[in-house]
Design a protein around this motif. Structure first.
Motif, PDB file in Angstrom:
ATOM      1  N   ASN A 205     -43.451 -11.516   8.951  1.00 55.46           N
ATOM      2  CA  ASN A 205     -42.900 -12.784   9.439  1.00 55.46           C
ATOM      3  C   ASN A 205     -41.454 -12.653   9.901  1.00 55.46           C
ATOM      4  O   ASN A 205     -40.799 -13.659  10.183  1.00 55.46           O
ATOM      5  CB  ASN A 205     -43.000 -13.857   8.347  1.00 55.46           C
ATOM      6  CG  ASN A 205     -44.432 -14.331   8.143  1.00 55.46           C
ATOM      7  OD1 ASN A 205     -44.940 -15.152   8.902  1.00 55.46           O
ATOM      8  ND2 ASN A 205     -45.084 -13.815   7.115  1.00 55.46           N
ATOM      9  N   GLY A 206     -40.933 -11.441   9.950  1.00 52.81           N
ATOM     10  CA  GLY A 206     -39.613 -11.216  10.516  1.00 52.81           C
ATOM     11  C   GLY A 206     -38.450 -11.548   9.615  1.00 52.81           C
ATOM     12  O   GLY A 206     -37.322 -11.694  10.103  1.00 52.81           O
ATOM     13  N   VAL A 207     -38.677 -11.680   8.318  1.00 44.56           N
ATOM     14  CA  VAL A 207     -37.573 -11.972   7.398  1.00 44.56           C
ATOM     15  C   VAL A 207     -36.602 -10.794   7.365  1.00 44.56           C
ATOM     16  O   VAL A 207     -35.388 -10.972   7.382  1.00 44.56           O
ATOM     17  CB  VAL A 207     -38.118 -12.290   6.002  1.00 44.56           C
ATOM     18  CG1 VAL A 207     -36.967 -12.531   5.023  1.00 44.56           C
ATOM     19  CG2 VAL A 207     -39.034 -13.513   6.049  1.00 44.56           C
ATOM     20  N   TYR A 208     -37.112  -9.583   7.296  1.00 43.16           N
ATOM     21  CA  TYR A 208     -36.319  -8.363   7.432  1.00 43.16           C
ATOM     22  C   TYR A 208     -37.286  -7.261   7.838  1.00 43.16           C
ATOM     23  O   TYR A 208     -38.485  -7.491   8.030  1.00 43.16           O
ATOM     24  CB  TYR A 208     -35.554  -8.027   6.159  1.00 43.16           C
ATOM     25  CG  TYR A 208     -36.406  -7.651   4.973  1.00 43.16           C
ATOM     26  CD1 TYR A 208     -36.584  -6.322   4.608  1.00 43.16           C
ATOM     27  CD2 TYR A 208     -37.007  -8.629   4.182  1.00 43.16           C
ATOM     28  CE1 TYR A 208     -37.354  -5.969   3.520  1.00 43.16           C
ATOM     29  CE2 TYR A 208     -37.780  -8.289   3.088  1.00 43.16           C
ATOM     30  CZ  TYR A 208     -37.953  -6.960   2.769  1.00 43.16           C
ATOM     31  OH  TYR A 208     -38.718  -6.625   1.684  1.00 43.16           O
ATOM     32  N   GLN A 209     -36.792  -6.048   7.983  1.00 39.00           N
ATOM     33  CA  GLN A 209     -37.651  -4.952   8.418  1.00 39.00           C
ATOM     34  C   GLN A 209     -37.200  -3.635   7.821  1.00 39.00           C
ATOM     35  O   GLN A 209     -36.073  -3.509   7.327  1.00 39.00           O
ATOM     36  CB  GLN A 209     -37.649  -4.846   9.944  1.00 39.00           C
ATOM     37  CG  GLN A 209     -36.268  -4.567  10.531  1.00 39.00           C
ATOM     38  CD  GLN A 209     -36.305  -4.481  12.038  1.00 39.00           C
ATOM     39  OE1 GLN A 209     -37.337  -4.212  12.626  1.00 39.00           O
ATOM     40  NE2 GLN A 209     -35.159  -4.720  12.664  1.00 39.00           N
ATOM     41  N   TYR A 210     -38.105  -2.672   7.838  1.00 38.19           N
ATOM     42  CA  TYR A 210     -37.814  -1.317   7.379  1.00 38.19           C
ATOM     43  C   TYR A 210     -37.696  -0.393   8.582  1.00 38.19           C
ATOM     44  O   TYR A 210     -38.427  -0.528   9.568  1.00 38.19           O
ATOM     45  CB  TYR A 210     -38.923  -0.800   6.455  1.00 38.19           C
ATOM     46  CG  TYR A 210     -38.846  -1.330   5.055  1.00 38.19           C
ATOM     47  CD1 TYR A 210     -38.171  -0.637   4.055  1.00 38.19           C
ATOM     48  CD2 TYR A 210     -39.436  -2.545   4.713  1.00 38.19           C
ATOM     49  CE1 TYR A 210     -38.092  -1.119   2.766  1.00 38.19           C
ATOM     50  CE2 TYR A 210     -39.374  -3.041   3.425  1.00 38.19           C
ATOM     51  CZ  TYR A 210     -38.693  -2.319   2.461  1.00 38.19           C
ATOM     52  OH  TYR A 210     -38.612  -2.815   1.187  1.00 38.19           O
ATOM     53  N   THR A 211     -36.779   0.559   8.481  1.00 31.88           N
ATOM     54  CA  THR A 211     -36.671   1.579   9.525  1.00 31.88           C
ATOM     55  C   THR A 211     -37.776   2.619   9.314  1.00 31.88           C
ATOM     56  O   THR A 211     -38.076   2.996   8.171  1.00 31.88           O
ATOM     57  CB  THR A 211     -35.298   2.267   9.467  1.00 31.88           C
ATOM     58  OG1 THR A 211     -35.117   2.830   8.161  1.00 31.88           O
ATOM     59  CG2 THR A 211     -34.193   1.270   9.741  1.00 31.88           C
ATOM     60  N   SER A 212     -38.377   3.046  10.385  1.00 32.94           N
ATOM     61  CA  SER A 212     -39.445   4.063  10.363  1.00 32.94           C
ATOM     62  C   SER A 212     -40.571   3.688   9.407  1.00 32.94           C
ATOM     63  O   SER A 212     -40.912   4.457   8.489  1.00 32.94           O
ATOM     64  CB  SER A 212     -38.877   5.433   9.964  1.00 32.94           C
ATOM     65  OG  SER A 212     -37.824   5.817  10.816  1.00 32.94           O
TER      66      SER A 212
END
Length: 251
Positions: A205-212
């Motif tokens: 839902n786009g609250v935050y994200q992880y790299t790779s």
């Protein structure tokens, strides 16, 4: 004539004897009723006091676990943000702790629930946990958990699969070293599964994200972190449930 007198004498005394026995029985019954009332009142008062003590103890343990969860969330999440493992929107990064404000309370609530569930499940299964029940062991468990989190952002591997396998081995080693109970393993797996699903939904839902990301929307080693965190918080909850009384460990 003498027989008639004897008969009359005996008849006149019988009501007095019956009255005496009747009054004695009534007195004994009243005293027994008073004693039963006193005992009932004492038992009710003792039960109420015990219930109040248990409620207060439950609240105290929950607050301690909540505080521990908030502290660990602030430290570990800040570490991941500094290493660019997790990325938050720019407006979120302007807060006091350089993190989303809702993460520490959520982690604190989860820690309180997990820490209170562990001793309850032990009691329900009839398997009191006796392995390494002392605060020194709990502190070492916390240190190993923080070390596993630190390794997740510091260690460089050729791919995420190798890192995930390494962290999985470390997490199982943490459980084997400081827990070794079926309830601890089961709750650790459940915690890892539910926490990973919730994290997937938040990232989706786009609250935050992880790299790779390599496990749908998150890192594949994330369940290992949640598993070791559940075991660590569970050990804290068990120790708090014991009232801080140290027990000799059973190696």
């Amino acid at each position: 004539m003498p027989r008639l007198e004897d008969h009359c004498w005996s008849c006149s005394c019988s009501p007095k004897t019956e009255t005496k026995h009747s009054s004695g029985a009534n007195w004994f019954a009243s005293k027994a009723e008073e004693m039963m009332s006193i005992i009932t009142a004492m038992l009710s008062s003792a039960y109420g006091s015990l219930l109040d003590v248990r409620t207060a103890n439950l609240i105290r343990r929950g607050l301690v676990l909540f505080t521990v969860g908030v502290f660990l969330a602030l430290v570990l999440n800040l570490l991941q943000i500094q290493r660019h493992v997790t990325l938050f929107p720019e407006e979120v990064m302007t807060t006091l702790f350089s993190s989303a404000w809702w993460i520490p309370p959520c982690c604190g609530t989860g820690a309180a629930v997990i820490g209170l569930l562990y001793p309850c499940l032990d009691s329900h299964l009839g398997e009191p946990h006796k392995f390494k029940r002392e605060w020194a062991s709990v502190m070492r468990c916390i240190a190993v958990f923080v070390g596993i989190n630190h390794a997740s952002v510091k260690l460089d591997f050729a791919n995420n699969v190798q890192l995930s396998l390494t962290l999985a081995a470390l997490s199982l080693g943490l459980w084997w070293t400081f827990d070794r109970s079926r309830s601890g393993f089961g709750l650790g797996i459940t915690t890892a599964f539910l926490a990973t699903v919730i994290t997937q939904l938040l990232v989706y839902n786009g609250v935050y994200q992880y790299t790779s990301p390599d496990f749908l929307y998150v890192r594949s080693w994330l369940p290992c972190i949640f598993f070791s965190g559940g075991v660590t918080v569970g050990n804290i909850g068990r120790q708090l449930a014991m009232g801080g009384v140290e027990k000799p460990h059973m190696d």
